[in-house]
Scaffold this motif. Structure first.
Motif, short mmCIF file in Angstrom:
data_model
loop_
_atom_site.label_atom_id
_atom_site.label_comp_id
_atom_site.label_asym_id
_atom_site.label_seq_id
_atom_site.Cartn_x
_atom_site.Cartn_y
_atom_site.Cartn_z
N VAL A 60 0.77 -1.09 -0.05
CA VAL A 60 0.19 -0.05 0.03
C VAL A 60 0.91 1.28 0.00
N ASP A 61 0.44 1.98 -0.84
CA ASP A 61 1.53 3.40 -1.10
C ASP A 61 1.06 4.21 0.09
N PRO A 62 2.06 4.99 0.71
CA PRO A 62 1.73 5.85 1.85
C PRO A 62 0.84 6.95 1.54
N GLU A 63 0.67 7.32 0.29
CA GLU A 63 -0.31 8.21 -0.38
C GLU A 63 -1.97 7.59 -0.35
N ALA A 64 -2.01 6.45 -0.19
CA ALA A 64 -3.12 5.87 -0.58
C ALA A 64 -4.24 6.29 0.74
N ARG A 65 -5.59 5.86 0.47
CA ARG A 65 -6.49 6.38 1.24
C ARG A 65 -6.16 5.70 2.55
N PRO A 66 -6.84 6.51 3.57
CA PRO A 66 -6.67 6.32 5.03
C PRO A 66 -7.18 4.69 5.44
N GLU A 67 -8.31 4.32 4.77
CA GLU A 67 -8.87 2.98 4.93
C GLU A 67 -7.76 1.82 4.62
N ALA A 68 -7.29 2.28 3.49
CA ALA A 68 -6.36 1.07 2.87
C ALA A 68 -4.95 1.11 3.80
N LEU A 69 -4.82 2.25 4.21
CA LEU A 69 -3.44 2.53 5.27
C LEU A 69 -3.75 1.54 6.52
N LEU A 70 -4.85 1.83 7.06
CA LEU A 70 -5.41 1.12 8.27
C LEU A 70 -5.45 -0.31 8.01
N ALA A 71 -5.84 -0.62 6.78
CA ALA A 71 -5.93 -2.36 6.66
C ALA A 71 -4.45 -2.81 6.58
N ARG A 72 -3.67 -2.19 5.97
CA ARG A 72 -2.16 -2.41 5.74
C ARG A 72 -1.51 -2.60 7.23
N ILE A 73 -1.80 -1.43 8.15
CA ILE A 73 -1.16 -1.65 9.45
C ILE A 73 -1.62 -2.69 10.27
N ALA A 74 -2.89 -3.09 10.16
CA ALA A 74 -3.69 -4.26 10.73
C ALA A 74 -2.81 -5.45 10.38
N PHE A 75 -2.64 -5.65 9.09
CA PHE A 75 -2.14 -6.58 8.38
C PHE A 75 -0.51 -6.72 9.04
N LEU A 76 0.31 -5.87 9.11
CA LEU A 76 1.53 -5.72 9.44
C LEU A 76 1.78 -5.96 11.05
N THR A 77 0.65 -5.57 11.68
CA THR A 77 0.77 -5.73 13.15
C THR A 77 0.53 -7.11 13.58
N LYS A 78 -0.26 -7.70 12.74
CA LYS A 78 -0.65 -9.36 12.84
C LYS A 78 0.55 -10.05 12.74
N ARG A 79 1.44 -9.79 11.78
CA ARG A 79 2.93 -10.40 11.46
C ARG A 79 3.99 -9.89 12.23
N ASN A 80 3.99 -9.09 13.31
CA ASN A 80 4.69 -8.26 14.03
C ASN A 80 5.90 -7.60 13.29
N GLU A 81 5.43 -7.01 12.12
CA GLU A 81 6.06 -6.05 11.45
C GLU A 81 6.03 -4.62 11.95
N LEU A 82 6.73 -4.36 13.16
CA LEU A 82 6.13 -3.17 13.77
C LEU A 82 6.74 -1.98 13.21
N ASP A 83 8.02 -2.06 12.58
CA ASP A 83 8.85 -0.81 11.97
C ASP A 83 8.14 -0.21 10.59
N GLN A 84 7.97 -1.32 9.87
CA GLN A 84 6.88 -0.92 8.66
C GLN A 84 5.36 -0.66 9.09
N ALA A 85 4.86 -0.95 10.07
CA ALA A 85 3.53 -0.44 10.64
C ALA A 85 3.72 0.89 11.15
N ARG A 86 4.57 1.10 11.80
CA ARG A 86 4.83 2.53 12.39
C ARG A 86 5.13 3.59 11.31
N GLY A 87 5.74 3.35 10.23
CA GLY A 87 5.90 4.09 8.87
C GLY A 87 4.61 4.41 8.65
N LEU A 88 3.68 3.39 8.19
CA LEU A 88 2.64 3.61 7.78
C LEU A 88 1.69 4.29 8.73
N LEU A 89 1.75 4.29 9.72
CA LEU A 89 0.89 4.86 11.02
C LEU A 89 1.17 6.45 10.65
#
Length: 196
Positions: A60-89
């Motif tokens: 998901v591009d950081p310029e994407a819609r907020p809903e897509a960013l939130l879904a990607r953050i949920a995906f990353l946090t489930k996989r414990n990829e916290l640094d990538q999730a923090r960047g999208l946050l």
């Protein structure tokens, strides 16, 4: 005078009727085209969200819609990829409204709290402390954005009590809160409603 104005308007309408109709049609066509583009973007966003929920690793591009960013953050946090999730946050904080940003901070806080709990289970209290403190910070941010977020209120209390309940753990620094043993809800910001 009114009759003269009316006659002038009729004369302008007769002379420019074709041009005005063409301009109106072009305006409607542009508005329809814009709505079609927005509709297509919404469909693409929904497809991305459904793919992430299904477990597919969709970028998901950081310029994407907020809903897509939130879904990607949920995906990353489930996989414990916290640094990538923090960047999208951070991108979500710039693009989303408070109702979209609060769950993003909550999801990251939950993942940090789970990491702290894993360290506590292994009795690695020094390693658990930074994760617990970071999770409290993210829960506080979620509560600043949505003060009625009850799950965040409950979880921040869990994070606050996580390490201080160990008698052999001596806290030398960090995010220490004073606790009055006579109060049930010592660490939760705001006024909780109802029973725990």
């Amino acid at each position: 005078m009114i009759e003269a104005l009316r006659a002038k308007l009729l004369e302008v309408w007769r002379a420019q009727r074709s041009l005005l109709l063409v301009v109106a049609c072009l305006g409607f066509a542009l508005a329809t085209g814009f709505e079609c583009i927005e509709w297509r973007r919404a469909i693409m966003t929904n497809d991305v969200i459904e793919g992430l929920r299904a477990g597919r690793d969709i970028r998901v591009d950081p310029e994407a819609r907020p809903e897509a960013l939130l879904a990607r953050i949920a995906f990353l946090t489930k996989r414990n990829e916290l640094d990538q999730a923090r960047g999208l946050l951070e991108a979500l904080d710039h693009a989303g409204d408070a109702q979209t940003r609060a769950p993003g901070h909550y999801l990251l806080a939950n993942a940090l709290l789970l990491s702290a709990l894993e360290h506590v289970e292994k009795l690695e209290l020094d390693a658990a402390s930074p994760f617990a403190n970071l999770s409290k910070r993210e829960y506080r941010r979620a509560l600043q954005l949505n003060p009625e977020f009850w799950d965040a209120k409950f979880n921040i209390d869990v994070a606050a009590r996580l390490l201080r309940d160990f008698p052999d753990y001596e806290r030398k620094s960090g995010d220490e809160l004073s606790a009055d043993p006579n109060k049930l809800w010592t660490d939760i910001p705001g006024k909780p409603k109802g029973l725990p």
